[in-house]
Design an enzyme around this catalytic site. Sequence first.
Site, PDB file in Angstrom:
ATOM      1  N   ASP A 199       0.858  -1.182   0.000  1.00 45.84           N
ATOM      2  CA  ASP A 199       0.000   0.000   0.000  1.00 45.84           C
ATOM      3  C   ASP A 199       0.894   1.232   0.000  1.00 45.84           C
ATOM      4  OD1 ASP A 199       0.132   1.020   3.045  1.00 45.84           O
ATOM      5  OD2 ASP A 199      -0.090  -1.158   3.080  1.00 45.84           O
ATOM      6  N   ASP A 202     -10.528   3.070   4.988  1.00 44.03           N
ATOM      7  CA  ASP A 202      -9.488   3.013   6.020  1.00 44.03           C
ATOM      8  C   ASP A 202     -10.018   3.751   7.245  1.00 44.03           C
ATOM      9  OD1 ASP A 202      -7.317   3.331   7.661  1.00 44.03           O
ATOM     10  OD2 ASP A 202      -5.983   4.103   6.124  1.00 44.03           O
ATOM     11  N   GLU A 205      -9.400   4.008  11.374  1.00 43.48           N
ATOM     12  CA  GLU A 205      -8.437   3.656  12.410  1.00 43.48           C
ATOM     13  C   GLU A 205      -8.307   4.796  13.409  1.00 43.48           C
ATOM     14  OE1 GLU A 205      -4.223   4.562  10.851  1.00 43.48           O
ATOM     15  OE2 GLU A 205      -5.281   3.726   9.104  1.00 43.48           O
TER      16      GLU A 205
END
Length: 439
Positions: A41, A130, A132
Amino acid sequence: MKRLSLLAALVAAGTFVPGTANAVGPVEPMPGEPQEIRGIDVSNWTGQVDWPSVLGGGGLFAFVYASEGTNFRNPLFAAQESGAAGAGLFRGAYHFAQPHESGGAEQADFFVDNGGGWNADGRTLPGVLDIEDNPYTNRNGLDHCYGLDQPRMVAWLKDFTTRYRERTGRDAIIYTTTDWWRNCTGDSSAFGRNPLWLARWGAEPGPLPAGWLRQTFWQFADKGVLPGGQNVFNGNMAELSMLAQPPAELAAAGRPVGRYGYGITVLNTGPIPATRVSVVGRTFGGRRIIGASPGCDFSGRAVRCTIDELQPQGTAELKFATEPIGSLGADPIDPAKTPKPPRSTKPAKSTKPGESAKNIRPDKHPKNNESAESSGLISPERPMRIGQEGHEALHDGLGARGATTADVASPDAPEIEEPEEGMKVTIGTVMVTVGSDRE
């Protein structure tokens, strides 16, 4: 200042859809340091990437940072994504969530509009959400959960994933850590249909968040022999290919129509067009077929139809006219004595979702003294059309009175008891049995 690297690992939890198998079957997480299908990534902080060297070093897939919130686009996204594509890698995009700034649906739209969409080219992976720990606590003064309590966070995630599926037809991959998921969603189990990319740096994935039996991707390190984050796919190449290009997904429902007729509605529930869909059926209980929609070939009790193409969320409606065997005074078992109606070999046509169309809807199917052709069922000048009625039937109790369905015609599928008279149809692995309960 944007974050330095993507801190997550992808997990794909296959979702069962009638007519298909799980895209990635359940397997045990791979112990120890991963050795097989690796990928990376990258973000704007990674800079320019030597993509041929990534492929030469064993990297087979890449995820590229595309967007954040609703006001940031990775300035290197186009170069990085096209570089990965040019090297022949599987590739996907990811969106770094800022759930305190705007709604989930709004951020999903921003992501799709700025590189996070999906193409049915066989190499594009679903987009990634994503989510987090808040990396900007010193700047925005919010906690690790962005100031959202657990119910609000779950609602935000549902808004994002729902809108992403509406826009692309795919379930977004969710990148997260087990600790963050437990703390900020209350360990919600509501997202098991979304592939999981699990972030945990170490020798093994460790415990998973609720709702997932396995991870599809695992980010095991933030740096290594390849550029960017180091990841492994939890499956084989065939499964990775299927994640990029899933098979067509079909569902079906049936119902009685008129006095002696039966209707079957076929729905493409997947994200890609279904082509040359084969429909095979037979009658039972002393009935034979005397008329069918264009695209169908029939004789006696058996019928075979072909639907040229079904667009995603498109529906096709097939109708069949029958009569009791022997009603014309001849022995239908003897082919020499059984008059054969004309057959249509032209494949059935379909309309795109939302396109206006008129279905063939005769008030009643032929009686004993009527011909099948007079109903319009086998007339090439009146082709079968696909419209909203059939689509709604599938979502409204899966058909009407007298219809029963089995999701999959497999050895483990439940037996369907045949009514005294009716029709059974198989579309791929989808099986539908229609009884004769009529008003």
